[in-house]
Design an enzyme around this catalytic site. Structure first.
Site, PDB file in Angstrom:
ATOM      1  N   ASN A  59      80.463  68.491  40.473  1.00 33.22           N
ATOM      2  CA  ASN A  59      80.030  69.111  39.226  1.00 33.22           C
ATOM      3  C   ASN A  59      79.160  68.121  38.457  1.00 33.22           C
ATOM      4  O   ASN A  59      78.881  67.020  38.935  1.00 33.22           O
ATOM      5  CB  ASN A  59      81.228  69.564  38.390  1.00 33.22           C
ATOM      6  CG  ASN A  59      82.203  68.437  38.123  1.00 33.22           C
ATOM      7  OD1 ASN A  59      81.882  67.451  37.470  1.00 33.22           O
ATOM      8  ND2 ASN A  59      83.421  68.568  38.662  1.00 33.22           N
ATOM      9  N   ASP A  95      88.287  72.430  41.317  1.00 34.29           N
ATOM     10  CA  ASP A  95      89.360  73.427  41.458  1.00 34.29           C
ATOM     11  C   ASP A  95      89.528  73.879  42.905  1.00 34.29           C
ATOM     12  O   ASP A  95      90.598  74.366  43.283  1.00 34.29           O
ATOM     13  CB  ASP A  95      89.065  74.649  40.587  1.00 34.29           C
ATOM     14  CG  ASP A  95      89.120  74.327  39.106  1.00 34.29           C
ATOM     15  OD1 ASP A  95      89.976  73.508  38.707  1.00 34.29           O
ATOM     16  OD2 ASP A  95      88.304  74.876  38.349  1.00 34.29           O
ATOM     17  N   LYS A 140      77.468  66.819  60.939  1.00 31.69           N
ATOM     18  CA  LYS A 140      76.626  67.526  59.977  1.00 31.69           C
ATOM     19  C   LYS A 140      76.414  68.973  60.412  1.00 31.69           C
ATOM     20  O   LYS A 140      76.084  69.253  61.570  1.00 31.69           O
ATOM     21  CB  LYS A 140      75.275  66.809  59.865  1.00 31.69           C
ATOM     22  CG  LYS A 140      74.299  67.501  58.935  1.00 31.69           C
ATOM     23  CD  LYS A 140      72.939  66.807  58.946  1.00 31.69           C
ATOM     24  CE  LYS A 140      71.921  67.597  58.128  1.00 31.69           C
ATOM     25  NZ  LYS A 140      70.588  66.984  58.179  1.00 31.69           N
ATOM     26  N   PHE A 184      91.609  67.669  28.640  1.00 32.71           N
ATOM     27  CA  PHE A 184      90.310  68.120  28.141  1.00 32.71           C
ATOM     28  C   PHE A 184      89.992  69.469  28.775  1.00 32.71           C
ATOM     29  O   PHE A 184      90.365  69.721  29.921  1.00 32.71           O
ATOM     30  CB  PHE A 184      89.211  67.112  28.482  1.00 32.71           C
ATOM     31  CG  PHE A 184      89.042  66.022  27.461  1.00 32.71           C
ATOM     32  CD1 PHE A 184      87.887  65.925  26.705  1.00 32.71           C
ATOM     33  CD2 PHE A 184      90.058  65.093  27.242  1.00 32.71           C
ATOM     34  CE1 PHE A 184      87.728  64.925  25.758  1.00 32.71           C
ATOM     35  CE2 PHE A 184      89.909  64.084  26.304  1.00 32.71           C
ATOM     36  CZ  PHE A 184      88.729  64.007  25.545  1.00 32.71           C
ATOM     37  N   LYS A 191      95.771  76.968  27.938  1.00 29.14           N
ATOM     38  CA  LYS A 191      95.963  75.801  28.797  1.00 29.14           C
ATOM     39  C   LYS A 191      97.022  74.872  28.220  1.00 29.14           C
ATOM     40  O   LYS A 191      97.829  74.286  28.960  1.00 29.14           O
ATOM     41  CB  LYS A 191      94.634  75.052  28.960  1.00 29.14           C
ATOM     42  CG  LYS A 191      94.718  73.834  29.859  1.00 29.14           C
ATOM     43  CD  LYS A 191      93.369  73.135  30.009  1.00 29.14           C
ATOM     44  CE  LYS A 191      92.471  73.879  30.946  1.00 29.14           C
ATOM     45  NZ  LYS A 191      91.248  73.094  31.288  1.00 29.14           N
ATOM     46  N   LYS A 205     100.161  74.354  30.795  1.00 25.12           N
ATOM     47  CA  LYS A 205     100.207  73.071  31.477  1.00 25.12           C
ATOM     48  C   LYS A 205     101.139  72.070  30.803  1.00 25.12           C
ATOM     49  O   LYS A 205     101.226  70.919  31.212  1.00 25.12           O
ATOM     50  CB  LYS A 205      98.790  72.498  31.597  1.00 25.12           C
ATOM     51  CG  LYS A 205      97.868  73.466  32.357  1.00 25.12           C
ATOM     52  CD  LYS A 205      96.610  72.831  32.846  1.00 25.12           C
ATOM     53  CE  LYS A 205      95.791  73.842  33.661  1.00 25.12           C
ATOM     54  NZ  LYS A 205      94.597  73.232  34.261  1.00 25.12           N
TER      55      LYS A 205
END
Length: 401
Positions: free
Chosen positions: A209, A278, A288, A322, A336, A340
């Site tokens: 990301n 995730d 490859k 975060f 969340k 959590k």
């Protein structure tokens, strides 16, 4: 400014030794008690008597010269110091410390030290840029040692460039700033995760990301500045190690989970800023993947949710997560927080300009239990990190945590 502070100055052999004499003078004038250890090479540039006069303390340069038979000198000096400064630090002493070598009074004392160590390099510009020196500096960064970067200018060797020992006035001010900061996390262990993770597809490709790690690195620096023993568990980023922070490098979500769990039982605070993948490929190709006609599909599976796992296993730790969202920020953050079992969720809208991944600024809202909510305006990430920790520490003190 530095009344009752005990500074141990380790002086290694270079032309900048004369500045170390001025540094002792400045620190003493600011109220610090200063003791000096010299390498044998340093005594060839300035006599120990100069440091003795300026510090009004004995000067040490021989490991076997025990001035007080009731103690072992290098252990006693290491235990005595509130802060240890190596200035000037030559490539030689940096290399020895990076590799655990203790063969003189300076290096044996440094290896026995538990106080923070600051290193102020001084050397030829090409020596400072040598790959071996850079590797040693990087290793010491990762061991949690802070560096006072050399300045640029005319060097004794005739070159102009980076390598001059920082001025005594500047080092004294850095020391004063360090001791004037409220040490609200002194005695606490803080673990921070930062950056992205990479989930391999084949030997040349991976899923990741846009996280730069900047917010997490700022949080780690803020925790260290507040006196915490700080462990930074980082995915792949291009950022220097924060001063006084021990960094552990990882790549995948699984590696990050294992690294966090290894520190969790002994932690007081865990701050999860990392943008952890995730999903990961169910199978990683050994070779490859070659292009073919038409489309391609990669089957994915969920990675373990690190924050949720920590929330399930926590036994008194303060757990801060975060949440990077693009819509319904408050709704997802509150959900969340409960799901959590976190103590705080710090949420931001990463679609907002200058508040998302890779930016130097951020705007966040803090959500806590008991319907607590507090929003910060846009500001630099390093300032935001400091204010976030101050807010949470003050709130937790109110609750007698």
């Amino acid at each position: 400014m530095l009344a009752n502070r005990k500074i141990l100055l380790c002086v290694s052999g270079g032309i900048a030794v004369y500045k170390a004499v001025a540094l002792v003078s400045k620190l003493s004038q600011a109220g610090a008690s200063v003791k000096v250890i010299m390498t044998q090479s340093a005594t060839n540039f300035v006599q120990p008597l100069s440091f003795q006069v300026m510090s009004r303390n004995d000067v040490y340069f021989d490991t076997f010269d025990e001035k007080d038979s009731s103690v072992i000198a290098h252990i006693d000096l290491a235990d005595w110091a509130d802060l240890i400064i190596v200035a000037p630090a030559t490539a030689n002493v940096i290399g020895k410390l990076a590799n655990g070598i203790g063969d003189d009074m300076v290096t044996t004392t440094l290896l026995a030290a538990t106080a923070p160590i600051w290193i102020a390099p001084a050397m030829n510009v090409h020596m400072y840029d040598h790959p071996a020196v850079k590797r040693n500096i990087q290793r010491l960064h990762e061991d949690g040692i802070r560096f006072i970067e050399p300045s640029e200018g005319f060097l004794a060797c005739g070159y102009v460039g980076k390598g001059r020992l920082e001025e005594p006035e500047k080092i004294t001010q850095l020391v004063a700033d360090y001791f004037s900061r409220p040490q609200k996390l002194a005695g606490k262990k803080v673990v921070v995760t930062a950056g992205p993770t990479r989930e391999r597809i084949d030997p040349v490709r991976f899923l990741t990301n846009f996280s730069s790690g900047k917010m997490g690195y700022a949080m780690a620096q803020a925790a260290a500045d507040m006196g915490a023993e700080t462990i930074l568990i980082s995915g792949p980023v291009s950022l220097p190690v924060p001063s006084g922070v021990k960094r552990i490098l990882v790549e995948s979500a699984e590696e990050m989970l294992n690294a966090v769990q290894a520190e969790y039982a002994t932690s007081d605070v865990v701050i999860k800023t990392a943008a952890v993948a995730d999903y990961r490929p169910i199978s990683v190709q050994a070779q490859k993947m070659k292009k073919k006609e038409g489309g391609a599909a990669i089957e994915l599976e969920r990675t373990i949710d690190i924050l949720q796992t920590l929330g399930r296993e926590k036994e008194g730790q303060l757990l801060i997560g975060f949440a990077a969202e693009t819509n319904d920020v408050a709704h997802y953050a509150k959900e969340k927080l409960q799901r959590k079992n976190a103590d705080y969720i710090i949420a931001n809208d990463v679609s907002e300009a200058q508040a998302g991944f890779e930016s130097d600024t951020n705007r966040v809202t803090v959500f806590g239990k008991d319907e607590f909510e507090y929003s910060f305006e846009m500001m630099p990430k390093d300032e935001l990190a400091r204010r976030l920790l101050e807010l949470i520490v003050e709130r937790e003190a109110m609750h007698d945590r």
